[in-house]
Design a protein around this motif. Structure first.
Motif, short mmCIF file in Angstrom:
data_model
loop_
_atom_site.label_atom_id
_atom_site.label_comp_id
_atom_site.label_asym_id
_atom_site.label_seq_id
_atom_site.Cartn_x
_atom_site.Cartn_y
_atom_site.Cartn_z
N PHE A 265 99.89 -7.20 -71.94
CA PHE A 265 99.78 -8.43 -71.41
C PHE A 265 100.06 -8.49 -69.93
O PHE A 265 100.77 -7.79 -69.19
CB PHE A 265 100.67 -9.35 -72.12
CG PHE A 265 100.68 -9.39 -73.58
CD1 PHE A 265 99.72 -9.68 -74.58
CD2 PHE A 265 101.50 -8.50 -74.32
CE1 PHE A 265 99.52 -10.00 -75.78
CE2 PHE A 265 101.28 -8.35 -75.81
CZ PHE A 265 100.37 -8.97 -76.47
N CYS A 266 99.32 -9.69 -69.23
CA CYS A 266 99.57 -9.60 -67.75
C CYS A 266 100.70 -10.76 -67.29
O CYS A 266 100.79 -11.20 -66.21
CB CYS A 266 98.28 -9.98 -67.36
SG CYS A 266 97.31 -11.35 -67.30
N ASN A 267 101.20 -11.58 -68.28
CA ASN A 267 102.11 -12.71 -67.94
C ASN A 267 103.40 -12.33 -68.39
O ASN A 267 103.67 -11.81 -69.48
CB ASN A 267 101.78 -14.13 -68.59
CG ASN A 267 102.63 -15.21 -68.40
OD1 ASN A 267 103.56 -15.16 -68.71
ND2 ASN A 267 102.02 -16.02 -67.35
N ASP A 268 104.38 -12.37 -67.36
CA ASP A 268 105.99 -11.85 -67.73
C ASP A 268 106.37 -12.65 -68.84
O ASP A 268 107.32 -11.95 -69.77
CB ASP A 268 106.58 -11.92 -66.40
CG ASP A 268 106.41 -10.69 -65.60
OD1 ASP A 268 105.51 -9.89 -65.84
OD2 ASP A 268 107.01 -10.75 -64.45
N SER A 269 106.22 -14.00 -69.04
CA SER A 269 106.60 -14.74 -70.02
C SER A 269 106.40 -14.48 -71.46
O SER A 269 106.91 -13.98 -72.50
CB SER A 269 106.52 -16.28 -69.85
OG SER A 269 107.21 -16.73 -68.64
N ILE A 270 105.10 -13.88 -71.51
CA ILE A 270 104.25 -13.32 -72.72
C ILE A 270 104.80 -12.10 -73.15
O ILE A 270 105.01 -11.64 -74.17
CB ILE A 270 102.79 -13.57 -72.40
CG1 ILE A 270 102.46 -15.08 -72.62
CG2 ILE A 270 101.88 -12.81 -73.50
CD1 ILE A 270 101.08 -15.17 -72.39
N LYS A 271 105.03 -11.29 -72.01
CA LYS A 271 105.47 -9.83 -71.96
C LYS A 271 107.05 -9.99 -72.95
O LYS A 271 107.14 -9.34 -73.80
CB LYS A 271 105.79 -9.04 -70.81
CG LYS A 271 104.60 -8.69 -70.17
CD LYS A 271 104.82 -8.03 -69.03
CE LYS A 271 103.74 -7.64 -67.86
NZ LYS A 271 103.05 -6.65 -68.18
#
Length: 461
Positions: A265-271
């Motif tokens: 994933f490329c979004n830290d919150s989603i990571k």
């Protein structure tokens, strides 16, 4: 999200009929959700808010004698909320709430009818009615197979662009969010159907082209995904789907799994959500902390940190050297076999089922390992979690495959799966000669690490 601002309906506001809230107009910021349930068996309705991609209960109320319910929400934060009817079939009902909204809704089997409500909810209902064509069979475990589902999916996907054009409420924020979520919803339904046990499963070559479009080098860059109550579930499904679809990729070592999943994933919150969704793969404190070290920087919110700490506490009881649970099952002759009966030997446990494809894929490697360990102080214990009704199927499978070692039948997801929190199979576990835990999430036979672990134990005597 400020959850303390969401309150369950108080006794004085409870509905006694569909019109019980008639009277003085509510405060401008007070939102009310009221309605009925078509299923007379439903006794309670639960209201959920969304917290970082997951549903968090904020209130519940009993259904009255007229099958009616109501929730009062003082100045709610604008966004998606969910209604869940205890005992109702299908998935939870998604609504959109902002301060001052007045919703009247009827909850039906596998859906809902909006009697009165905001422009946002009218648009949402239109979309949900369309989505139900592919979502209903995805959430329903029945005889539906890919043979009938794939044509529905292929026919539905091209329609989504046109359906977006009619989302034109006065609320631009909602319009943009729903249009974004429409794509997410379709992917959710498609992956959910594919990853749910069915009576028949397709080969990768039979997948519609849409499934290949789902895979991207950097997935879900938009944090709005976490405004949906199924956001975390979508992230978890994608991680699994990505691994299954790309057969060229090596299965990551358990120590690398969190890092590999975060990298999808490329979004830290989603990571961060992907990481917390995968914590259940670690059943020992040492394995968890080792895998978590490279990715701990992604967990920055209090919610994320609390989820990690709560899980960390649960795995401390499965430390190496602690006494194992003395589970038992029946062998092919009906004789009861317990783990304690095998004390004095290294015991390698395989938790599996006849319907589990990945389990069956490990069998050739397991058979080879058993041959290599022949004559040594080690025994292999197969624990089938097939349901009781499938016992004969299990017996036939074991005989046909000429499975070695000791094979026992556990009659479904029994005590062993609950005690060791086994939510997916195959699961391999290793216990030492004294009946103590060595590793309750051991490497699979298809990797050299399991053989090395066994040989290390045998060398110790």
């Amino acid at each position: 999200m400020n959850l303390h601002r969401l309150l369950p309906v108080v006794a004085s506001m409870a509905l006694t009929s569909a019109h019980a809230v008639a009277g003085p107009a509510p405060a401008p910021s007070l939102s009310i959700i009221q309605g009925k349930v078509s299923d007379e068996k439903v006794g309670k309705i639960t209201l959920y808010a969304v917290v970082e991609g997951r549903k968090e209960e904020v209130a519940n109320t009993l259904v009255d004698q007229q099958h009616a319910f109501a929730f009062a929400m003082p100045a709610p934060q604008e966004g998606f909320y969910y209604l869940s009817a205890t005992g109702k079939r299908g998935h939870d009902t998604r609504v959109y709430v902002k301060p001052g909204d007045q919703l009247q809704i009827t909850l039906n089997d596998y859906g809902y009818t909006l009697q009165a409500g905001s422009a946002e909810n009218k648009a949402l209902q239109k979309w949900d009615e369309q989505l139900n064509v592919i979502m209903k069979p995805a959430v329903t475990i029945d005889s539906t197979t890919y043979l009938s589902y794939f044509p529905k999916l292929e026919a539905f996907v091209p329609k989504v662009a046109g359906l977006k054009t009619v989302v034109n409420t006065p609320n631009k924020k909602f319009n943009d969010l729903l249009k974004y979520m429409m794509d997410i919803d379709v992917e959710h339904a498609a992956m959910l159907f594919l990853l749910t046990p069915r009576t028949a499963h397709p080969d990768h070559s039979q997948y519609p082209a849409f499934y290949k479009q789902i895979i991207q080098s950097k997935k879900y860059c938009d944090a709005r995904l976490l405004q949906d109550g199924d956001g975390a579930a979508v992230i978890r499904l994608y991680s699994t789907f990505n691994m299954i679809l790309d057969t060229d990729k090596e299965r990551p070592k358990n120590t690398e799994r969190l890092s590999k999943e975060a990298a999808l994933f490329c979004n830290d919150s989603i990571k961060a959500v992907a990481i917390t969704e995968s914590l259940g793969n670690y059943k020992t404190f040492d394995a968890l902390t080792e895998a978590f070290e490279p990715v701990k920087q992604y967990l920055v919110t209090d919610v994320q940190k609390q989820r990690y700490l709560a899980y960390e506490k649960t795995v401390r009881k499965f430390a190496a050297g602690e006494a194992a649970m003395n589970f038992s099952g029946e062998d092919l002759t009906g004789k009861k076999i317990s783990l304690s009966d095998l004390k004095g030997k290294v015991v390698v446990v395989d938790v599996w089922a006849t319907w589990c494809g990945p389990c069956k894929a490990e069998l050739p490697y397991l058979s080879k390992l058993e041959e290599e360990m022949e004559g040594k102080n080690v025994t292999f214990l197969g624990c089938s979690v097939d349901e009781a009704k499938d016992k004969e199927k299990w017996m036939d499978f074991v005989k046909k495959q000429e499975m070695k070692g000791t094979q026992i039948f556990m009659s479904g997801w029994s005590d062993i799966t609950k005690f060791y929190d086994i939510n997916g199979i195959p699961r391999f576990m290793v216990f030492d000669q004294k009946g103590n835990i060595v590793n309750i999430d051991a490497p699979r036979p298809s990797t050299p690490e399991l053989k090395a672990l066994i040989e290390k134990l045998l060398a110790k005597g």
